[in-house]
Motif scaffolding. Structure first.
Motif, PDB file in Angstrom:
ATOM      1  N   UNK A  87     -28.275  41.860 -81.972  1.00 62.07           N
ATOM      2  CA  UNK A  87     -27.158  41.337 -80.472  1.00 62.07           C
ATOM      3  C   UNK A  87     -26.074  41.573 -81.614  1.00 62.07           C
ATOM      4  N   UNK A  95     -22.937  40.338 -67.374  1.00 67.51           N
ATOM      5  CA  UNK A  95     -24.421  40.689 -66.739  1.00 67.51           C
ATOM      6  C   UNK A  95     -24.134  41.000 -65.074  1.00 67.51           C
ATOM      7  N   UNK A  99     -22.846  34.077 -65.930  1.00 64.84           N
ATOM      8  CA  UNK A  99     -23.171  33.713 -67.361  1.00 64.84           C
ATOM      9  C   UNK A  99     -22.160  32.716 -68.024  1.00 64.84           C
ATOM     10  N   UNK A 101     -20.375  29.600 -69.358  1.00 69.70           N
ATOM     11  CA  UNK A 101     -21.227  28.551 -70.100  1.00 69.70           C
ATOM     12  C   UNK A 101     -20.328  27.139 -69.201  1.00 69.70           C
ATOM     13  N   UNK A 103     -20.442  23.658 -69.289  1.00 68.60           N
ATOM     14  CA  UNK A 103     -19.150  23.569 -69.787  1.00 68.60           C
ATOM     15  C   UNK A 103     -18.153  23.311 -70.593  1.00 68.60           C
ATOM     16  N   UNK A 116     -18.182  30.556 -82.732  1.00 68.94           N
ATOM     17  CA  UNK A 116     -19.571  31.224 -83.008  1.00 68.94           C
ATOM     18  C   UNK A 116     -18.928  31.398 -84.609  1.00 68.94           C
ATOM     19  N   UNK A 118     -20.256  33.754 -87.183  1.00 70.90           N
ATOM     20  CA  UNK A 118     -20.152  34.802 -87.158  1.00 70.90           C
ATOM     21  C   UNK A 118     -18.643  35.933 -86.902  1.00 70.90           C
TER      22      UNK A 118
ATOM     23  N   UNK B 190     -30.723  28.457 -68.759  1.00 67.35           N
ATOM     24  CA  UNK B 190     -31.133  29.259 -68.775  1.00 67.35           C
ATOM     25  C   UNK B 190     -31.150  30.970 -69.539  1.00 67.35           C
ATOM     26  N   UNK B 192     -30.607  33.844 -69.672  1.00 65.49           N
ATOM     27  CA  UNK B 192     -29.242  34.681 -69.500  1.00 65.49           C
ATOM     28  C   UNK B 192     -28.421  34.415 -70.379  1.00 65.49           C
ATOM     29  N   UNK B 193     -28.133  32.806 -69.696  1.00 66.31           N
ATOM     30  CA  UNK B 193     -27.106  31.873 -71.699  1.00 66.31           C
ATOM     31  C   UNK B 193     -27.425  32.684 -72.440  1.00 66.31           C
ATOM     32  N   UNK B 195     -28.694  34.403 -73.050  1.00 66.88           N
ATOM     33  CA  UNK B 195     -28.833  35.910 -73.976  1.00 66.88           C
ATOM     34  C   UNK B 195     -26.970  36.605 -74.176  1.00 66.88           C
ATOM     35  N   UNK B 196     -26.384  35.692 -73.822  1.00 67.77           N
ATOM     36  CA  UNK B 196     -25.213  35.860 -73.312  1.00 67.77           C
ATOM     37  C   UNK B 196     -24.485  35.315 -74.271  1.00 67.77           C
ATOM     38  N   UNK B 197     -24.621  34.448 -75.061  1.00 68.10           N
ATOM     39  CA  UNK B 197     -24.245  33.966 -76.425  1.00 68.10           C
ATOM     40  C   UNK B 197     -24.725  34.912 -77.655  1.00 68.10           C
ATOM     41  N   UNK B 198     -25.989  34.780 -77.490  1.00 65.38           N
ATOM     42  CA  UNK B 198     -26.727  36.549 -78.346  1.00 65.38           C
ATOM     43  C   UNK B 198     -25.610  37.110 -78.244  1.00 65.38           C
ATOM     44  N   UNK B 199     -25.488  37.855 -77.369  1.00 65.43           N
ATOM     45  CA  UNK B 199     -24.532  38.955 -77.346  1.00 65.43           C
ATOM     46  C   UNK B 199     -23.424  39.008 -77.427  1.00 65.43           C
ATOM     47  N   UNK B 200     -22.409  37.898 -77.619  1.00 66.65           N
ATOM     48  CA  UNK B 200     -21.583  36.758 -78.085  1.00 66.65           C
ATOM     49  C   UNK B 200     -21.661  37.003 -79.813  1.00 66.65           C
ATOM     50  N   UNK B 201     -22.643  36.849 -80.016  1.00 66.56           N
ATOM     51  CA  UNK B 201     -22.780  36.526 -82.380  1.00 66.56           C
ATOM     52  C   UNK B 201     -23.131  35.598 -82.479  1.00 66.56           C
ATOM     53  N   UNK B 202     -23.764  34.322 -81.594  1.00 69.46           N
ATOM     54  CA  UNK B 202     -24.056  33.822 -81.502  1.00 69.46           C
ATOM     55  C   UNK B 202     -25.636  34.202 -82.573  1.00 69.46           C
ATOM     56  N   UNK B 211     -24.896  26.352 -77.536  1.00 68.87           N
ATOM     57  CA  UNK B 211     -25.517  27.141 -76.390  1.00 68.87           C
ATOM     58  C   UNK B 211     -26.852  25.358 -75.510  1.00 68.87           C
TER      59      UNK B 211
END
Lengths: 286, 299
Positions: A87, A95, A99, A101, A103, A116, A118, B190, B192-193, B195-202, B211
């Motif tokens: 990714x 999605x 999804x 966050x 908090x 993040x 990166x 979840x 899904x959370x 996955x969402x963070x991964x796509x954003x670059x985490x 997360x």
């Protein structure tokens, strides 16, 4: 009005996204199952492409692979000439569930990627200010300015999905991936979101790959519809949608719209009928 | 009363003539409102809730008064409330009460903090990395069922009779439970959370720190709250066996001299400390995680 095309690459511009020979095999209980088999297509810069197909055609798997969340068994995905393996911020994703966050407030969610490493690396000084300004602008575009400081739990489903859309666009992705983003919304909210997305993609010109099982939605939003067939997931047909832009919900009543819709439905159902009769035949033989 | 859900009025004749009152139950549905007090998972008015909570304590206290003042049970075995208050005064003046409280609380703080520091990161790893789970989960399941008090003689052999064995008993008693519980809570984040963070670059580390950690924090705080209760149990066990200070030690010593008033006093104090820490944790959760409270209310 309707032209069935194989992808004709425009020589002047390179495709934003190339999906090439994608096969995904899962190990099922009864041996290997092909979720996708030899799927290839291109998406041109600024193009809005919808993937339509019955459940089990592997359209969500395809999107996950393009996102880099899953790896293909064979084949590759190329964005801007680079093969993707994981990714990355060159792709934004929305999605079916928002999804967000829970908090973080709406604004913090939209700005999440700046937390993040990166992304933070690339946002020094003035760029960070640009990023923040862009995020605020996106929040404004999706109509959530008044709720920038609200938590997701304080918002309705439609508002949450709008925030998710803003978040996906914050990194200025080369390709926006949407996996049945409005599938969980009620009919009226869904129409509002469709109109918003049509407006947004026309204005921003974001290259979009959109998965849906709603044919009307696909026709309304896209420049091209790729119809997938199941077992194994493969491209059944590509249908160009030459309806004028800007697109509005009222267009659904026009004959041109209906004829594209009928065309998509036809290619969806003829497939289904055929596969049904095949299986019926097989059961008769037994 | 404003907390009661507005009753649904199905009789068209009634709703046509009577204005439908939301929030305050109209008089003619009083009967139905009453039966709602025992409805499964139905909200009850806050005032009723508080009065019922107080009633529990009052009933117990009254029973105690009757039994002790009425001398239905010998005062050697059941001290009167007055005797307990007098004992509290004496111990306070002599400074023993303060000393016991200080020593015991310090032990709890050390043992429990140590357990939390070890258990929280470990739990996050067990909950989210299958390799670590495979390595530790069966082992933890095995250790979990070992009775902690049985370790005390061993710990005394190893570490003497100072503070260390008491802190270790608390540590051993809570750490295993905490790892298992933290693993469970972080696992509920979840995917899904993620996955969402991964796509954003985490990155993988950021999936943990940005997360799973914030998503699990309310749950982790709640686990700390529960485990602090168990820490008190293990503390008293440790102090009963080997100590010359602390709340547990004082209880044991009082038993030798048949000072049941002191035993009662100390048991009450431990209970009060428990309630106090419980409330502090709940307050902290409310202040730190406004988003979680709103979600709970919405569901």
């Amino acid at each position: 009005m309707i032209a069935t095309t194989s992808t004709t690459p425009n020589p002047s511009t390179a495709p934003a996204l190339i999906v090439w020979g994608l096969t995904k095999t899962f190990c099922g209980r009864a041996g290997p199952v092909d979720a996708l088999k030899e799927v290839s297509f291109n998406v041109m810069p600024g193009e809005f492409v919808a993937l339509v197909g019955p459940s089990g055609c592997g359209k969500s798997t395809l999107l996950s692979i393009v996102a880099g969340l899953e790896s293909p068994t064979t084949g590759r995905v190329v964005i801007d000439g680079r093969s993707i393996v994981e990714p990355g911020p060159d792709r934004g994703m929305v999605f079916q569930r928002d999804n967000l966050f829970p908090w973080l407030t709406v604004r913090e969610n939209v700005r999440y990627s700046a937390r993040l490493k990166s992304i933070r690396r690339t946002l020094s000084g003035a760029k960070r200010q640009d990023f923040d300004a862009r995020c605020d602008q996106l929040i404004d575009i999706v109509g959530l300015s008044k709720f920038a400081k609200s938590y997701p739990s304080e918002l309705s489903g439609g508002m949450r999905q709008r925030a998710a859309l803003a978040r996906a666009l914050a990194n200025q992705p080369r390709v926006l991936l949407m996996d049945e983003p409005f599938g969980a919304l009620d009919a009226q909210t869904r129409e509002e979101m469709q109109e918003l997305l049509a407006r947004l993609s026309e204005r921003q010109g974001t290259t979009t790959l959109f998965v849906t099982h709603d044919v009307e939605e696909a026709v309304l939003l896209s420049d091209r519809i790729i119809v997938l067939a199941p077992h194994p997931g493969r491209i059944a047909r590509e249908i160009k949608v030459d309806l004028p832009r800007p697109r509005t919900l009222e267009m659904r009543l026009e004959p041109e719209f209906s004829s594209v819709r009928a065309d998509v439905l036809e290619s969806l159902y003829s497939r289904q009928r055929r596969s049904l009769s095949e299986s019926q035949l097989q059961s008769m033989v037994r | 009363m404003t907390d009661t859900a507005a009753p649904i009025i199905r009789d068209p004749a009634l709703s046509a003539t009577q204005p439908v009152a939301y929030g305050n139950a109209p008089a003619f549905v009083g009967e139905r409102a009453q039966t709602q007090y025992l409805g499964l998972r139905t909200e009850i008015p806050r005032r009723l809730y508080i009065s019922l909570a107080v009633t529990g304590f009052v009933v117990l206290f009254v029973v105690w008064c009757i039994l002790s003042y009425g001398q239905f049970i010998s005062r050697i075995f059941l001290p009167t409330p007055t005797a307990v208050v007098v004992a509290a005064g004496k111990l306070w003046e002599s400074g023993l009460l303060t000393q016991d409280l200080w020593v015991s609380n310090l032990r709890i703080l050390c043992g429990f903090t140590l357990a939390a520091v070890v258990a929280i990161p470990l739990g996050m790893l067990v909950g989210n990395l299958r390799a670590i789970e495979a390595l530790l989960e069966p082992f933890l399941g095995f250790v979990r069922y070992m009775p902690v008090p049985a370790f005390i003689p061993l710990l005394m052999l190893y570490t003497g009779i100072g503070e260390t064995p008491k802190i270790l008993v608390i540590f051993i008693g809570t750490v295993v439970q905490m790892v298992v519980m933290v693993a469970d809570v972080t696992k509920q984040t979840q995917s899904d959370l993620l996955r969402a963070a991964q796509v954003l670059g985490a990155s993988r580390w950021e999936l943990f720190s940005k997360v799973i950690w914030p998503a699990s924090l309310p749950g982790i705080l709640d686990i700390c709250r529960l485990n602090l209760g168990w820490a008190w149990t293990y503390l008293v066990v440790a102090e009963l066996v080997a100590a010359n200070t602390g709340l547990g030690y004082r209880i044991l010593k009082a038993q030798r001299f048949l000072q049941t008033d002191i035993i009662f006093l100390y048991i009450f104090i431990i209970g009060l400390l428990g309630v106090l820490s419980d409330q502090l944790f709940k307050l902290a959760a409310r202040l730190l995680f406004p988003w979680a409270r709103q979600r709970m209310r919405a569901e």
